[in-house]
Design a protein around this motif. Structure first.
Motif, PDB file in Angstrom:
ATOM      1  N   GLY A  48     117.026  33.977  74.063  1.00 48.34           N
ATOM      2  CA  GLY A  48     116.966  32.643  73.387  1.00 48.34           C
ATOM      3  C   GLY A  48     117.822  32.329  72.294  1.00 48.34           C
ATOM      4  N   HIS A  49     117.635  31.913  71.326  1.00 42.31           N
ATOM      5  CA  HIS A  49     118.361  31.493  70.271  1.00 42.31           C
ATOM      6  C   HIS A  49     117.927  31.626  68.902  1.00 42.31           C
ATOM      7  CE1 HIS A  49     120.328  29.428  73.680  1.00 42.31           C
ATOM      8  NE2 HIS A  49     121.263  29.410  72.803  1.00 42.31           N
ATOM      9  N   SER A  50     118.666  32.010  67.870  1.00 35.82           N
ATOM     10  CA  SER A  50     118.032  32.107  66.358  1.00 35.82           C
ATOM     11  C   SER A  50     118.866  31.128  65.672  1.00 35.82           C
ATOM     12  CB  SER A  50     118.339  33.500  66.106  1.00 35.82           C
ATOM     13  OG  SER A  50     119.874  33.872  65.824  1.00 35.82           O
ATOM     14  N   ALA A  51     118.274  30.929  64.430  1.00 38.13           N
ATOM     15  CA  ALA A  51     118.776  29.825  63.563  1.00 38.13           C
ATOM     16  C   ALA A  51     118.531  30.504  62.068  1.00 38.13           C
ATOM     17  CB  ALA A  51     118.048  28.345  63.508  1.00 38.13           C
ATOM     18  N   HIS A  52     119.626  30.843  61.253  1.00 39.03           N
ATOM     19  CA  HIS A  52     119.427  31.269  59.976  1.00 39.03           C
ATOM     20  C   HIS A  52     119.709  30.066  58.979  1.00 39.03           C
ATOM     21  CE1 HIS A  52     118.989  33.912  56.863  1.00 39.03           C
ATOM     22  NE2 HIS A  52     120.356  33.788  56.437  1.00 39.03           N
ATOM     23  N   GLY A  53     119.015  29.878  57.898  1.00 39.98           N
ATOM     24  CA  GLY A  53     119.562  29.054  56.894  1.00 39.98           C
ATOM     25  C   GLY A  53     119.317  29.694  55.467  1.00 39.98           C
ATOM     26  N   HIS A  54     120.301  29.315  54.587  1.00 41.44           N
ATOM     27  CA  HIS A  54     120.334  29.699  53.198  1.00 41.44           C
ATOM     28  C   HIS A  54     120.544  28.561  52.492  1.00 41.44           C
ATOM     29  CE1 HIS A  54     122.234  32.640  50.094  1.00 41.44           C
ATOM     30  NE2 HIS A  54     120.883  32.436  49.909  1.00 41.44           N
ATOM     31  N   VAL A  55     119.860  28.296  51.431  1.00 38.97           N
ATOM     32  CA  VAL A  55     120.058  27.092  50.579  1.00 38.97           C
ATOM     33  C   VAL A  55     120.160  27.777  49.253  1.00 38.97           C
ATOM     34  CG1 VAL A  55     119.078  25.074  49.592  1.00 38.97           C
ATOM     35  CG2 VAL A  55     118.405  25.774  52.084  1.00 38.97           C
ATOM     36  N   THR A  56     120.953  27.109  48.413  1.00 38.09           N
ATOM     37  CA  THR A  56     121.168  27.553  46.890  1.00 38.09           C
ATOM     38  C   THR A  56     121.152  26.259  46.117  1.00 38.09           C
ATOM     39  OG1 THR A  56     123.681  27.607  47.107  1.00 38.09           O
ATOM     40  CG2 THR A  56     122.186  29.622  47.519  1.00 38.09           C
ATOM     41  N   GLY A  57     120.894  26.772  44.980  1.00 35.31           N
ATOM     42  CA  GLY A  57     120.963  25.416  43.845  1.00 35.31           C
ATOM     43  C   GLY A  57     120.836  25.847  42.494  1.00 35.31           C
ATOM     44  N   ARG A  58     120.250  25.084  41.654  1.00 33.83           N
ATOM     45  CA  ARG A  58     120.093  25.133  40.146  1.00 33.83           C
ATOM     46  C   ARG A  58     118.685  26.191  40.056  1.00 33.83           C
ATOM     47  NH1 ARG A  58     121.349  19.761  40.076  1.00 33.83           N
ATOM     48  NH2 ARG A  58     119.127  19.227  39.739  1.00 33.83           N
ATOM     49  N   GLN A  59     118.926  27.407  39.648  1.00 33.97           N
ATOM     50  CA  GLN A  59     117.631  27.993  39.710  1.00 33.97           C
ATOM     51  C   GLN A  59     116.824  28.251  41.164  1.00 33.97           C
ATOM     52  OE1 GLN A  59     115.239  26.644  36.429  1.00 33.97           O
ATOM     53  NE2 GLN A  59     116.671  27.317  34.999  1.00 33.97           N
ATOM     54  N   LEU A  60     117.786  28.227  41.897  1.00 29.06           N
ATOM     55  CA  LEU A  60     116.912  28.344  43.398  1.00 29.06           C
ATOM     56  C   LEU A  60     117.794  29.059  44.477  1.00 29.06           C
ATOM     57  CD1 LEU A  60     115.348  26.605  45.454  1.00 29.06           C
ATOM     58  CD2 LEU A  60     116.952  25.029  45.646  1.00 29.06           C
ATOM     59  N   GLU A  61     117.268  29.681  45.405  1.00 31.75           N
ATOM     60  CA  GLU A  61     117.884  30.579  46.247  1.00 31.75           C
ATOM     61  C   GLU A  61     116.755  30.777  47.366  1.00 31.75           C
ATOM     62  OE1 GLU A  61     120.397  34.467  47.398  1.00 31.75           O
ATOM     63  OE2 GLU A  61     120.489  33.582  45.442  1.00 31.75           O
ATOM     64  N   VAL A  62     116.885  30.218  48.671  1.00 32.35           N
ATOM     65  CA  VAL A  62     115.903  30.167  49.610  1.00 32.35           C
ATOM     66  C   VAL A  62     116.700  30.593  50.934  1.00 32.35           C
ATOM     67  CG1 VAL A  62     114.371  28.785  50.766  1.00 32.35           C
ATOM     68  CG2 VAL A  62     114.273  28.683  48.605  1.00 32.35           C
ATOM     69  N   ALA A  63     115.942  31.743  51.883  1.00 26.10           N
ATOM     70  CA  ALA A  63     116.534  31.881  53.060  1.00 26.10           C
ATOM     71  C   ALA A  63     115.494  31.886  54.051  1.00 26.10           C
ATOM     72  CB  ALA A  63     117.359  33.270  52.939  1.00 26.10           C
ATOM     73  N   GLY A  64     115.832  31.473  55.226  1.00 21.57           N
ATOM     74  CA  GLY A  64     114.691  31.201  56.310  1.00 21.57           C
ATOM     75  C   GLY A  64     115.527  31.737  57.778  1.00 21.57           C
ATOM     76  N   HIS A  65     114.768  31.935  58.617  1.00 23.96           N
ATOM     77  CA  HIS A  65     115.289  32.529  59.806  1.00 23.96           C
ATOM     78  C   HIS A  65     114.173  32.344  60.953  1.00 23.96           C
ATOM     79  CE1 HIS A  65     117.243  35.023  62.834  1.00 23.96           C
ATOM     80  NE2 HIS A  65     116.093  35.307  63.117  1.00 23.96           N
ATOM     81  N   THR A  66     114.672  31.692  62.050  1.00 22.09           N
ATOM     82  CA  THR A  66     113.462  31.286  63.120  1.00 22.09           C
ATOM     83  C   THR A  66     114.328  31.461  64.654  1.00 22.09           C
ATOM     84  OG1 THR A  66     114.364  28.846  63.228  1.00 22.09           O
ATOM     85  CG2 THR A  66     112.572  29.375  61.963  1.00 22.09           C
ATOM     86  N   GLU A  67     113.557  31.687  65.727  1.00 21.15           N
ATOM     87  CA  GLU A  67     113.939  31.950  66.988  1.00 21.15           C
ATOM     88  C   GLU A  67     113.167  31.119  67.861  1.00 21.15           C
ATOM     89  OE1 GLU A  67     113.004  36.003  67.307  1.00 21.15           O
ATOM     90  OE2 GLU A  67     114.740  36.850  66.081  1.00 21.15           O
ATOM     91  N   ALA A  68     113.827  30.572  68.898  1.00 21.21           N
ATOM     92  CA  ALA A  68     113.273  29.911  69.926  1.00 21.21           C
ATOM     93  C   ALA A  68     114.141  29.973  71.376  1.00 21.21           C
ATOM     94  CB  ALA A  68     113.118  28.371  69.547  1.00 21.21           C
ATOM     95  N   ILE A  69     113.504  29.637  72.391  1.00 22.94           N
ATOM     96  CA  ILE A  69     114.549  29.654  73.771  1.00 22.94           C
ATOM     97  C   ILE A  69     115.546  28.444  73.347  1.00 22.94           C
ATOM     98  CG2 ILE A  69     114.460  29.092  76.058  1.00 22.94           C
ATOM     99  CD1 ILE A  69     111.843  30.668  75.945  1.00 22.94           C
ATOM    100  N   ASP A  70     115.157  27.479  73.090  1.00 24.40           N
ATOM    101  CA  ASP A  70     115.956  26.510  73.217  1.00 24.40           C
ATOM    102  C   ASP A  70     116.845  26.495  71.717  1.00 24.40           C
ATOM    103  OD1 ASP A  70     117.072  23.760  73.860  1.00 24.40           O
ATOM    104  OD2 ASP A  70     115.741  22.997  72.807  1.00 24.40           O
ATOM    105  N   LEU A  71     118.116  25.945  71.761  1.00 26.27           N
ATOM    106  CA  LEU A  71     118.591  25.817  70.362  1.00 26.27           C
ATOM    107  C   LEU A  71     118.509  24.872  69.469  1.00 26.27           C
ATOM    108  CD1 LEU A  71     121.082  26.944  68.987  1.00 26.27           C
ATOM    109  CD2 LEU A  71     123.030  25.375  70.215  1.00 26.27           C
ATOM    110  N   ALA A  72     118.086  23.479  70.217  1.00 27.98           N
ATOM    111  CA  ALA A  72     117.721  22.574  69.160  1.00 27.98           C
ATOM    112  C   ALA A  72     116.186  22.810  68.585  1.00 27.98           C
ATOM    113  CB  ALA A  72     117.816  21.174  70.049  1.00 27.98           C
ATOM    114  N   HIS A  73     115.306  23.576  69.492  1.00 24.26           N
ATOM    115  CA  HIS A  73     114.202  23.786  68.937  1.00 24.26           C
ATOM    116  C   HIS A  73     114.125  24.935  67.915  1.00 24.26           C
ATOM    117  CE1 HIS A  73     109.707  24.257  69.074  1.00 24.26           C
ATOM    118  NE2 HIS A  73     109.741  25.383  69.145  1.00 24.26           N
ATOM    119  N   ALA A  74     115.121  25.824  67.936  1.00 24.91           N
ATOM    120  CA  ALA A  74     115.047  27.144  66.790  1.00 24.91           C
ATOM    121  C   ALA A  74     115.836  26.191  65.630  1.00 24.91           C
ATOM    122  CB  ALA A  74     116.434  27.850  67.352  1.00 24.91           C
ATOM    123  N   ALA A  75     116.776  24.990  65.552  1.00 26.44           N
ATOM    124  CA  ALA A  75     117.042  24.353  64.589  1.00 26.44           C
ATOM    125  C   ALA A  75     115.903  23.460  63.860  1.00 26.44           C
ATOM    126  CB  ALA A  75     118.051  23.612  64.903  1.00 26.44           C
TER     127      ALA A  75
END
Length: 113
Positions: free
Chosen positions: A51-78
């Motif tokens: 399948g496909h994986s999607a990894h996201g990292h968000v930063t900001g003022r006093q903020l840091e968040v990361a997430g990871h997902t997987e799906a067979i379809d690229l758009a679905h993972a996103a």
């Protein structure tokens, strides 16, 4: 927030999809409007086994968040990644926003007791 956040969408070892890139950028802009403390979104899409994986990292003022997902379809993972980032941002946002209120409630119960 008057400045737009920096949004970076990367495709690793797969062909770039401008339609998907634009959709992710719009979704990140919507998240930035809802959570104005965000300043940078970094999204990476890659193949992962069958399948496909999607990894996201968000930063900001006093903020840091990361997430990871997987799906067979690229758009679905996103899409799953955007949902995951929204949930994580909501959790962190509410935690910071309501921390003072919780502290005030604790202090008021201590004064009564």
């Amino acid at each position: 927030m008057s400045d737009s956040p920096i949004i970076v969408v990367s495709f690793k070892d797969i062909e770039t999809s401008e339609v998907l890139r634009e959709r992710l950028e719009k979704s990140c802009q919507a998240l930035a409007e809802e959570f104005p403390e965000t300043t940078h979104f970094d999204i990476t899409l890659a193949p992962d086994g069958a399948g496909h994986s999607a990894h996201g990292h968000v930063t900001g003022r006093q903020l840091e968040v990361a997430g990871h997902t997987e799906a067979i379809d690229l758009a679905h993972a996103a899409n799953k990644l955007i949902d995951t980032l929204h949930k994580l941002l909501r959790k962190v946002h509410d935690k910071h926003r309501f921390a003072q209120r919780r502290e005030a409630q604790i202090d008021s119960t201590r004064r009564r007791g």
